[in-house]
Scaffold this motif. Structure first.
Motif, short mmCIF file in Angstrom:
data_model
loop_
_atom_site.label_atom_id
_atom_site.label_comp_id
_atom_site.label_asym_id
_atom_site.label_seq_id
_atom_site.Cartn_x
_atom_site.Cartn_y
_atom_site.Cartn_z
N GLU A 60 52.67 40.35 58.17
CA GLU A 60 53.28 41.38 58.11
C GLU A 60 54.67 41.39 57.25
O GLU A 60 54.96 40.31 56.86
CB GLU A 60 54.02 41.83 59.73
N THR A 74 58.08 43.62 56.14
CA THR A 74 59.07 44.48 56.62
C THR A 74 60.17 45.02 55.45
O THR A 74 60.33 43.86 54.59
CB THR A 74 59.63 44.04 57.90
N LYS A 112 61.66 48.10 59.02
CA LYS A 112 60.42 48.92 59.10
C LYS A 112 59.26 48.15 58.58
O LYS A 112 59.22 47.78 57.43
CB LYS A 112 60.36 50.31 58.41
N ARG A 113 58.28 48.10 59.40
CA ARG A 113 56.75 47.32 59.08
C ARG A 113 56.16 48.37 57.93
O ARG A 113 55.95 49.46 58.15
CB ARG A 113 56.07 47.05 60.07
N ALA A 159 50.60 45.08 56.99
CA ALA A 159 50.20 44.21 58.11
C ALA A 159 48.91 43.61 57.89
O ALA A 159 47.96 44.57 57.29
CB ALA A 159 50.76 44.45 59.50
N TYR A 161 62.29 42.79 50.94
CA TYR A 161 61.34 42.81 51.74
C TYR A 161 61.00 41.20 52.41
O TYR A 161 61.34 40.24 51.82
CB TYR A 161 60.14 42.95 51.21
#
Length: 235
Positions: free
Chosen positions: A81, A83, A88-89, A92, A112
């Motif tokens: 994933e 973020t 905040k994701r 993924a 990131y």
């Protein structure tokens, strides 16, 4: 004959009881949940590097790694994933390879964080066991290219009322904007989105005659806050 028949009946009942207990025990053992495969170790040599597609607003990177040193990975895959700076994701997925395709993002949301873990899969029943995560970061959160500043101009519109015009003075591209809050004398009186193309107007009422302090706090997409000040005079 009667005593012999009784003894025979007892033997048969004992055998049936033993057989039933054995069957029940075997059924319970088969019904019990089976343990999943052993957990793999963390992936090794995780690397994130600039990828194709980086540009004026783009932030592109590739991620690659090598398989865990411990734990079976004959059957399994990798789960990952991405973020942003606020946690905040934004992406993924899963892959059978030891790399993830190029990720494209907005550098004003950097840094990131790329996180990946190996997952073992049982060839018997498909049960999965995930290993510990490994993470690496890409991009900078301190770039002034994403700074959001504004000028504040106040004009009295009536008794105890002023309009505060909020005009962008940012060094970031005009496409960049962020949440903002206007405070008068330390109290929040207006909130909205600042930056971008258009000026905003905050209508403020209930002010006593005199000079009032204005403070605008704007949060960039990467989480950094910027403060601008001004005054409003009420006669």
């Amino acid at each position: 004959m009667t005593r012999a028949l009784v003894r025979s009946t007892k033997v048969v009942l004992l055998l049936l009881t033993t057989l039933l207990a054995t069957v029940l025990a075997a059924g319970a053992a088969s019904a019990a949940p089976q343990p999943g495969p052993p957990a793999p170790g963390p992936v090794r040599d995780l690397t994130v590097a600039i990828g194709p597609g980086s540009g004026a607003r783009g932030s592109a990177f590739d991620a690659s790694w090598t398989q865990p040193a411990t734990g079976p990975m004959i059957e399994g895959y990798y789960r990952y994933e991405v973020t942003d700076a606020l946690g905040k994701r934004v992406d993924a997925g899963r892959t059978d390879d030891t790399r993830a395709g190029t990720f494209h993002g907005d550098y004003c949301r950097a840094p990131y964080t790329f996180t990946v873990r190996a997952v073992s899969v049982s060839g018997r029943d498909g049960a999965e066991t995930a290993g510990p995560p490994a993470s690496a970061s890409y991009g900078s959160a301190g770039s002034d290219a994403c700074a959001l500043h504004s000028t504040l101009a106040a004009k009295q519109t009536g008794p105890g009322a002023v309009d505060v015009t909020i005009t962008s003075a940012q060094t970031a591209p005009v496409e960049v904007s962020g949440d903002c809050v206007l405070n008068v004398d330390g109290k929040p009186v207006w909130s909205g989105t600042c930056g971008g193309y258009k000026a905003k107007t905050a209508h403020v009422t209930g002010l006593e005659p005199g000079t009032h302090g204005l403070i605008l706090v704007t949060k960039s997409p990467n989480g950094i806050t910027y403060t601008d000040r001004g005054t409003a005079t009420v006669r």
